[in-house]
Design a protein around this motif. Structure first.
Motif, PDB file in Angstrom:
ATOM      1  N   ARG A  73       0.823  -1.217   0.000  1.00  0.00           N
ATOM      2  CA  ARG A  73       0.000   0.000   0.000  1.00  0.00           C
ATOM      3  C   ARG A  73       0.852   1.259   0.000  1.00  0.00           C
ATOM      4  N   ALA A  74       2.013   1.188   0.646  1.00  0.00           N
ATOM      5  CA  ALA A  74       2.945   2.326   0.695  1.00  0.00           C
ATOM      6  C   ALA A  74       2.258   3.604   1.186  1.00  0.00           C
ATOM      7  N   GLY A  75       1.464   3.472   2.244  1.00  0.00           N
ATOM      8  CA  GLY A  75       0.817   4.634   2.831  1.00  0.00           C
ATOM      9  C   GLY A  75      -0.432   5.100   2.121  1.00  0.00           C
ATOM     10  N   ARG A  76      -0.830   4.376   1.084  1.00  0.00           N
ATOM     11  CA  ARG A  76      -2.017   4.768   0.320  1.00  0.00           C
ATOM     12  C   ARG A  76      -3.249   3.989   0.766  1.00  0.00           C
ATOM     13  N   ALA A  77      -4.397   4.534   0.473  1.00  0.00           N
ATOM     14  CA  ALA A  77      -5.614   3.725   0.545  1.00  0.00           C
ATOM     15  C   ALA A  77      -5.495   2.639  -0.518  1.00  0.00           C
ATOM     16  N   ALA A  78      -6.211   1.534  -0.335  1.00  0.00           N
ATOM     17  CA  ALA A  78      -6.079   0.434  -1.289  1.00  0.00           C
ATOM     18  C   ALA A  78      -7.358  -0.379  -1.360  1.00  0.00           C
ATOM     19  N   VAL A  79      -7.583  -0.957  -2.528  1.00  0.00           N
ATOM     20  CA  VAL A  79      -8.570  -2.015  -2.703  1.00  0.00           C
ATOM     21  C   VAL A  79      -7.782  -3.322  -2.726  1.00  0.00           C
ATOM     22  N   VAL A  80      -8.058  -4.199  -1.763  1.00  0.00           N
ATOM     23  CA  VAL A  80      -7.366  -5.482  -1.657  1.00  0.00           C
ATOM     24  C   VAL A  80      -8.352  -6.576  -2.055  1.00  0.00           C
ATOM     25  N   VAL A  81      -8.018  -7.334  -3.085  1.00  0.00           N
ATOM     26  CA  VAL A  81      -8.914  -8.395  -3.549  1.00  0.00           C
ATOM     27  C   VAL A  81      -8.256  -9.754  -3.302  1.00  0.00           C
ATOM     28  N   PHE A  82      -9.012 -10.663  -2.730  1.00  0.00           N
ATOM     29  CA  PHE A  82      -8.551 -12.018  -2.464  1.00  0.00           C
ATOM     30  C   PHE A  82      -9.138 -12.942  -3.524  1.00  0.00           C
ATOM     31  N   TYR A  83      -8.266 -13.740  -4.131  1.00  0.00           N
ATOM     32  CA  TYR A  83      -8.701 -14.677  -5.169  1.00  0.00           C
ATOM     33  C   TYR A  83      -8.070 -16.040  -4.915  1.00  0.00           C
ATOM     34  N   ARG A  84      -8.530 -17.066  -5.616  1.00  0.00           N
ATOM     35  CA  ARG A  84      -8.134 -18.445  -5.321  1.00  0.00           C
ATOM     36  C   ARG A  84      -6.811 -18.839  -5.952  1.00  0.00           C
ATOM     37  N   GLY A  85      -6.581 -18.470  -7.189  1.00  0.00           N
ATOM     38  CA  GLY A  85      -5.324 -18.814  -7.829  1.00  0.00           C
ATOM     39  C   GLY A  85      -5.401 -18.679  -9.335  1.00  0.00           C
ATOM     40  N   ALA A  86      -4.241 -18.755  -9.976  1.00  0.00           N
ATOM     41  CA  ALA A  86      -4.171 -18.613 -11.430  1.00  0.00           C
ATOM     42  C   ALA A  86      -4.869 -19.753 -12.154  1.00  0.00           C
TER      43      ALA A  86
END
Length: 220
Positions: A73-86
């Motif tokens: 994030r480096a101090g930023r707001a963020a959208v974090v998305v969790f996914y299963r895999g490639a």
């Protein structure tokens, strides 16, 4: 965001039709039953609510180097998305949609986009390169962050059999050697590391739509 872009749900419908035409019905049936059971089970108990701190863990970048969500994030707001895999076709579809429909909007606002899965770093690299993703993709060995969010699940025995029939070995692809997976989830985190919005999808064929994420960002 381009208003004419198809929704993830629309793309999933097309994907499902294509899978039905290519794979035997007896292989696909366990997945359908699994998704129906996940729908019936609903949201797991104990998911953090807005205002809670975003958990973190010892993550790995696509080169296998140590990192964390805070570093990403480096101090930023963020959208974090969790996914299963490639290996998951729904994940590839969703992460491509986020690249096309979220990245321009988020970048203009100085908001990071981070995708997290339990797979090995080479799987993260494959996901990023195959889908030409410009945002950060990291591995969460042992589902450290996803576990703290309470969004973990695992394939049914029948689904494992169908995965094997399709040549997918989730345990072999995951960094910890298990087939534990996160439920697809999008989390909006503010610059201070506080959860402001969270959207969990027990059924892995459904995802947070870009428009829903951007609405949460606008509210922030």
């Amino acid at each position: 965001m381009t208003t004419s872009a198809p929704t993830i749900a629309e793309q999933v419908a097309t994907l499902t039709e294509g899978l039905a035409a290519r794979a035997p019905a007896e292989v696909l049936a366990p997945f359908a039953r699994e998704r129906a059971d996940l729908d019936a089970g609903g949201l797991p108990a104990g998911i953090p609510t807005p205002g809670a701190p975003m958990p973190d863990g010892k993550l790995l970048d696509v080169r296998g180097e140590p990192t964390t969500l805070a570093l990403a994030r480096a101090g930023r707001a963020a959208v974090v998305v969790f996914y299963r895999g490639a290996w998951c076709p729904y994940c590839n579809l969703a992460l491509r949609a986020y690249q096309q429909q979220l990245v321009p909007e988020l970048s203009a606002l100085g908001i990071a986009l981070v995708a997290v899965s339990p797979q090995k770093p080479d799987g993260s690299l494959s996901m990023r390169e195959t889908n030409e993703l410009t945002y950060t993709v990291v591995s969460d060995p042992g589902n450290q962050v996803a576990g703290q969010l309470g969004i973990l699940t695992a394939p049914t025995d029948a689904a494992r059999g169908s995965q094997a029939a399709l040549g997918v070995d989730v345990a072999g692809l995951n960094a910890d050697g298990t087939d534990t997976l996160p439920m697809p989830t999008a989390v909006l985190v503010d610059a201070g590391g506080t959860i402001r919005w969270i959207d969990v999808h027990p059924n892995y064929a459904t995802r947070s739509e870009p428009a829903e994420i951007l609405a949460a960002v606008a509210a922030l």
